[in-house]
Design a protein around this motif. Sequence first.
Motif, PDB file in Angstrom:
ATOM      1  N   LEU A  36       0.854  -1.175   0.000  1.00 37.90           N
ATOM      2  CA  LEU A  36       0.000   0.000   0.000  1.00 37.90           C
ATOM      3  C   LEU A  36       0.897   1.235   0.000  1.00 37.90           C
ATOM      4  O   LEU A  36       1.713   1.428   0.898  1.00 37.90           O
ATOM      5  CB  LEU A  36      -0.898   0.003   1.239  1.00 37.90           C
ATOM      6  N   VAL A  37       0.756   2.072  -1.021  1.00 40.65           N
ATOM      7  CA  VAL A  37       1.618   3.238  -1.168  1.00 40.65           C
ATOM      8  C   VAL A  37       1.068   4.418  -0.376  1.00 40.65           C
ATOM      9  O   VAL A  37       1.799   5.101   0.328  1.00 40.65           O
ATOM     10  CB  VAL A  37       1.782   3.616  -2.659  1.00 40.65           C
ATOM     11  N   THR A  38      -0.227   4.662  -0.489  1.00 43.65           N
ATOM     12  CA  THR A  38      -0.862   5.784   0.184  1.00 43.65           C
ATOM     13  C   THR A  38      -2.130   5.308   0.863  1.00 43.65           C
ATOM     14  O   THR A  38      -2.913   4.581   0.267  1.00 43.65           O
ATOM     15  CB  THR A  38      -1.224   6.894  -0.828  1.00 43.65           C
ATOM     16  N   ALA A  39      -2.345   5.727   2.108  1.00 41.49           N
ATOM     17  CA  ALA A  39      -3.535   5.344   2.858  1.00 41.49           C
ATOM     18  C   ALA A  39      -4.279   6.589   3.314  1.00 41.49           C
ATOM     19  O   ALA A  39      -3.681   7.642   3.543  1.00 41.49           O
ATOM     20  CB  ALA A  39      -3.146   4.503   4.070  1.00 41.49           C
ATOM     21  N   SER A  40      -5.579   6.444   3.476  1.00 39.28           N
ATOM     22  CA  SER A  40      -6.397   7.529   4.018  1.00 39.28           C
ATOM     23  C   SER A  40      -6.000   7.784   5.467  1.00 39.28           C
ATOM     24  O   SER A  40      -5.630   6.866   6.198  1.00 39.28           O
ATOM     25  CB  SER A  40      -7.875   7.129   3.957  1.00 39.28           C
ATOM     26  N   ASN A  41      -6.095   9.012   5.880  1.00 42.38           N
ATOM     27  CA  ASN A  41      -5.795   9.352   7.273  1.00 42.38           C
ATOM     28  C   ASN A  41      -6.963   9.053   8.207  1.00 42.38           C
ATOM     29  O   ASN A  41      -6.808   9.119   9.421  1.00 42.38           O
ATOM     30  CB  ASN A  41      -5.429  10.834   7.391  1.00 42.38           C
ATOM     31  N   THR A  42      -8.142   8.746   7.644  1.00 39.20           N
ATOM     32  CA  THR A  42      -9.321   8.588   8.492  1.00 39.20           C
ATOM     33  C   THR A  42      -9.972   7.217   8.444  1.00 39.20           C
ATOM     34  O   THR A  42     -10.521   6.770   9.444  1.00 39.20           O
ATOM     35  CB  THR A  42     -10.376   9.643   8.123  1.00 39.20           C
ATOM     36  N   VAL A  43      -9.982   6.540   7.315  1.00 35.26           N
ATOM     37  CA  VAL A  43     -10.681   5.253   7.198  1.00 35.26           C
ATOM     38  C   VAL A  43      -9.816   4.232   6.482  1.00 35.26           C
ATOM     39  O   VAL A  43      -8.862   4.573   5.789  1.00 35.26           O
ATOM     40  CB  VAL A  43     -12.015   5.389   6.435  1.00 35.26           C
ATOM     41  N   GLY A  44     -10.178   2.961   6.662  1.00 33.19           N
ATOM     42  CA  GLY A  44      -9.502   1.892   5.946  1.00 33.19           C
ATOM     43  C   GLY A  44      -8.185   1.497   6.571  1.00 33.19           C
ATOM     44  O   GLY A  44      -7.812   1.967   7.648  1.00 33.19           O
ATOM     45  N   PRO A  45      -7.464   0.628   5.890  1.00 33.04           N
ATOM     46  CA  PRO A  45      -6.184   0.157   6.432  1.00 33.04           C
ATOM     47  C   PRO A  45      -5.130   1.258   6.435  1.00 33.04           C
ATOM     48  O   PRO A  45      -5.134   2.134   5.586  1.00 33.04           O
ATOM     49  CB  PRO A  45      -5.789  -0.975   5.491  1.00 33.04           C
ATOM     50  N   ARG A  46      -4.226   1.189   7.407  1.00 32.56           N
ATOM     51  CA  ARG A  46      -3.112   2.141   7.449  1.00 32.56           C
ATOM     52  C   ARG A  46      -1.874   1.542   6.810  1.00 32.56           C
ATOM     53  O   ARG A  46      -0.944   2.248   6.446  1.00 32.56           O
ATOM     54  CB  ARG A  46      -2.822   2.591   8.877  1.00 32.56           C
ATOM     55  N   ALA A  47      -1.862   0.215   6.684  1.00 32.10           N
ATOM     56  CA  ALA A  47      -0.741  -0.466   6.036  1.00 32.10           C
ATOM     57  C   ALA A  47      -1.265  -1.743   5.380  1.00 32.10           C
ATOM     58  O   ALA A  47      -2.232  -2.349   5.852  1.00 32.10           O
ATOM     59  CB  ALA A  47       0.343  -0.810   7.052  1.00 32.10           C
ATOM     60  N   MET A  48      -0.639  -2.128   4.291  1.00 34.35           N
ATOM     61  CA  MET A  48      -1.051  -3.347   3.596  1.00 34.35           C
ATOM     62  C   MET A  48       0.127  -3.846   2.773  1.00 34.35           C
ATOM     63  O   MET A  48       0.834  -3.054   2.152  1.00 34.35           O
ATOM     64  CB  MET A  48      -2.247  -3.054   2.693  1.00 34.35           C
ATOM     65  N   ASP A  49       0.333  -5.153   2.796  1.00 32.63           N
ATOM     66  CA  ASP A  49       1.331  -5.742   1.916  1.00 32.63           C
ATOM     67  C   ASP A  49       0.897  -7.149   1.569  1.00 32.63           C
ATOM     68  O   ASP A  49      -0.008  -7.709   2.157  1.00 32.63           O
ATOM     69  CB  ASP A  49       2.734  -5.716   2.524  1.00 32.63           C
ATOM     70  N   GLY A  50       1.545  -7.696   0.557  1.00 36.94           N
ATOM     71  CA  GLY A  50       1.181  -9.032   0.128  1.00 36.94           C
ATOM     72  C   GLY A  50       1.959  -9.469  -1.090  1.00 36.94           C
ATOM     73  O   GLY A  50       2.952  -8.850  -1.481  1.00 36.94           O
ATOM     74  N   VAL A  51       1.472 -10.548  -1.688  1.00 38.72           N
ATOM     75  CA  VAL A  51       2.086 -11.102  -2.886  1.00 38.72           C
ATOM     76  C   VAL A  51       1.001 -11.488  -3.888  1.00 38.72           C
ATOM     77  O   VAL A  51      -0.113 -11.823  -3.513  1.00 38.72           O
ATOM     78  CB  VAL A  51       2.963 -12.344  -2.580  1.00 38.72           C
ATOM     79  N   LEU A  52       1.365 -11.414  -5.142  1.00 38.80           N
ATOM     80  CA  LEU A  52       0.527 -11.894  -6.233  1.00 38.80           C
ATOM     81  C   LEU A  52       1.388 -12.847  -7.042  1.00 38.80           C
ATOM     82  O   LEU A  52       2.465 -12.467  -7.506  1.00 38.80           O
ATOM     83  CB  LEU A  52       0.043 -10.731  -7.109  1.00 38.80           C
ATOM     84  N   GLU A  53       0.933 -14.077  -7.166  1.00 37.17           N
ATOM     85  CA  GLU A  53       1.645 -15.088  -7.956  1.00 37.17           C
ATOM     86  C   GLU A  53       0.726 -15.514  -9.098  1.00 37.17           C
ATOM     87  O   GLU A  53      -0.448 -15.793  -8.877  1.00 37.17           O
ATOM     88  CB  GLU A  53       1.979 -16.302  -7.088  1.00 37.17           C
ATOM     89  N   GLN A  54       1.267 -15.581 -10.284  1.00 40.38           N
ATOM     90  CA  GLN A  54       0.485 -15.944 -11.467  1.00 40.38           C
ATOM     91  C   GLN A  54       1.283 -16.920 -12.310  1.00 40.38           C
ATOM     92  O   GLN A  54       2.469 -16.697 -12.550  1.00 40.38           O
ATOM     93  CB  GLN A  54       0.161 -14.689 -12.283  1.00 40.38           C
TER      94      GLN A  54
END
Length: 135
Positions: A36-54
């Motif tokens: 996650l590059v940019t997050a809302s200051n008021t709602v939703g996640p403040r941090a996010m990471d993961g993987v995508l495998e195809q």
Amino acid sequence: MRLNARTLAALATLLTAVPASASTLAPYEANYDLTLVTASNTVGPRAMDGVLEQRVEHTCGGWETRSRVLVTAVFRDDVSSTNERIFTSWESNDGTQYRFAVQTSKNGILVESVKGMANVGKKGGEAVYEATVEN
């Protein structure tokens, strides 16, 4: 590699697009790190990471696709949530048979499982699917 929500949505659309001809499809395997590059200051996640495998590969008589997305989100109250979705499919070289399965887990608990198949012939076709985990 950093992806925002729009880029991830576009990527997901491209990954599930059906090629014009199986002969033009090249086998491949790709792995992406998601952040996650940019997050809302008021709602939703403040941090996010993961993987995508195809992965797309030619198998006996057809093409197999496997996609796995694993994302962990951390919210403002420091509660985290991990979601994983695995999609697999197989399509015959002539395009007359198709099978798929999707499994979704939240925090390690299976919350969705759907599988199905389709066949098509000169007089039409049939598609059947079933959900094996009820919400």
